[in-house]
Design a protein around this motif. Structure first.
Motif, short mmCIF file in Angstrom:
data_model
loop_
_atom_site.label_atom_id
_atom_site.label_comp_id
_atom_site.label_asym_id
_atom_site.label_seq_id
_atom_site.Cartn_x
_atom_site.Cartn_y
_atom_site.Cartn_z
N GLN A 35 -8.03 5.12 0.31
CA GLN A 35 -7.17 4.90 1.57
C GLN A 35 -6.31 6.16 2.40
O GLN A 35 -6.17 7.19 1.68
N ARG A 36 -6.16 5.92 3.57
CA ARG A 36 -5.40 7.18 4.47
C ARG A 36 -4.21 6.68 4.88
O ARG A 36 -3.68 5.48 5.31
N PHE A 37 -3.18 7.52 4.94
CA PHE A 37 -1.72 7.26 5.00
C PHE A 37 -1.47 8.49 6.32
O PHE A 37 -1.85 9.49 6.17
N PRO A 97 0.75 -1.22 -0.03
CA PRO A 97 0.05 -0.03 -0.05
C PRO A 97 0.95 1.29 -0.06
O PRO A 97 1.70 1.60 0.70
N ARG A 130 -7.28 7.62 -3.03
CA ARG A 130 -7.98 6.78 -3.62
C ARG A 130 -8.66 5.79 -2.48
O ARG A 130 -8.76 4.48 -2.78
N GLY A 142 -5.34 2.52 6.77
CA GLY A 142 -6.55 1.92 6.61
C GLY A 142 -7.31 2.34 5.52
O GLY A 142 -7.32 3.51 5.09
N SER A 143 -8.14 1.61 4.99
CA SER A 143 -9.31 2.10 4.08
C SER A 143 -10.22 3.15 4.71
O SER A 143 -10.67 2.87 5.81
N TYR A 151 0.35 3.02 6.92
CA TYR A 151 -0.82 3.03 6.30
C TYR A 151 -1.93 2.89 7.22
O TYR A 151 -1.97 2.05 8.32
N LYS A 188 -13.06 1.43 6.00
CA LYS A 188 -13.13 0.87 6.96
C LYS A 188 -12.77 1.52 8.47
O LYS A 188 -13.24 1.31 9.45
N ASP A 221 -5.52 11.37 2.07
CA ASP A 221 -6.27 10.22 1.66
C ASP A 221 -6.12 10.27 0.10
O ASP A 221 -5.86 11.06 -0.48
N ARG A 248 -2.28 -1.29 -9.65
CA ARG A 248 -3.46 -0.54 -9.34
C ARG A 248 -4.67 -0.52 -10.19
O ARG A 248 -4.39 -0.41 -11.50
N GLY A 292 -9.44 -0.06 -7.22
CA GLY A 292 -8.84 -0.63 -6.08
C GLY A 292 -7.41 -1.37 -6.68
O GLY A 292 -6.70 -0.55 -7.11
#
Length: 276
Positions: free
Chosen positions: A155-157, A136, A153, A173-174, A171, A177, A151, A230, A234
């Motif tokens: 996903q959060r980082f 990820p 696509r 998580g989505s 990472y 989620k 953020d 990618r 997803g």
């Protein structure tokens, strides 16, 4: 031998065609950098088939990587993809710095330095431009700001500056989620992804690291095949003998039963046509 590491791209326009982009004009911008990273991750797969399936030596010379990835429409791993992308960034006018990195996967020990990264200096700000990591990572430039969250696509980082000049990408998580967990009053544990050392590396530094990754029996790249790309919603991957598709609806995995099925999946989903 080492001169090819510094060679120019054989055909810049063909590279842009592979990315599905028109050659840009004007000064380099953050918006252009983001588009280049996303296009690269969506059109050029991460893969280690030469090291794992074919036991072929991997050259880091720009002409050889260009032939494999752009002309023959294969993929590669970080030492190939980030090297080629770095050359394109420089020829597009971006100021870049090659750097060393390591995985932050928890295996009970500090993972060795076996990753090749790119830092970009743009308008006084610095970013990571990552197109060669198989796990990820954001589909955009990553700002080097301690504690910054972004953020990308779905996903959060988070970016963290640690001691001795190591930048960590975490990472979180989505987003779906994370939102669902927040509604239940729960927390999603973060997953450290990789770290980049804020020190310039010479291109020759990557040659022995890539040689270990592509030949040593203890390297994960020689132990099982990995292919990742990618998608619009997803990602798709083949890990060992499992084909996985991840979408906002969830994850689907099926076993790859034969070499013919493996080749068919490569052709249909990754655009890779292997020779007989």
């Amino acid at each position: 031998m080492y001169e090819e590491l510094y060679a120019p791209l054989p055909d810049r326009n063909l590279y842009w065609e592979r990315l599905g982009m028109e050659p840009p004009t004007g000064e380099p911008t953050r918006e252009l950098l983001d588009r280049m990273i996303l296009a690269h991750q969506c059109r050029i797969p991460f893969e280690n088939l030469d090291a794992c399936d074919f036991r072929r030596p991997i050259s880091l010379g720009i002409p050889d990587i260009f032939q494999k990835v752009i002309v023959d429409k294969r993929g590669g791993y970080c030492f190939e993809l980030n090297s080629l992308f770095d050359a394109l960034l420089q020829e597009t006018g971006f100021k870049t710095m090659p750097c060393l990195g390591r995985s932050l996967k928890d295996r009970g020990y500090v993972y060795p330095i076996l990753h090749r990264g790119i830092m970009v200096n743009l308008d006084g700000e610095r970013y990571l431009a990552e197109v060669g990591y198989g796990g990820p990572t954001p589909a955009c430039a990553i700002p080097l700001v301690d504690g910054a969250e972004l953020d990308s696509r779905g996903q959060r980082f988070r970016v963290e500056l640690h001691e001795n000049g190591w930048w960590h990408l975490i990472y979180l998580g989505s987003i779906a989620k994370l939102n669902a967990a927040a509604e239940r009053g729960e927390e999603v544990p973060p997953t450290p992804a990789y770290a980049i050392l804020d020190v310039p590396a010479a291109l020759t530094d990557f040659v022995p690291l890539s040689y270990f990754c592509s030949t040593h029996p203890d390297s994960v790249f020689t132990q099982w095949r990995m292919v990742n790309l990618r998608t619009d919603d997803g990602n798709i991957s083949i890990t060992d003998d499992a084909f996985t598709r991840v979408t906002p609806e969830g994850k689907e995995t099926k076993r790859v039963e034969s070499d013919d099925e493996f080749r068919a999946l490569l052709s249909e989903h990754f655009g890779i046509e292997l020779p007989a």
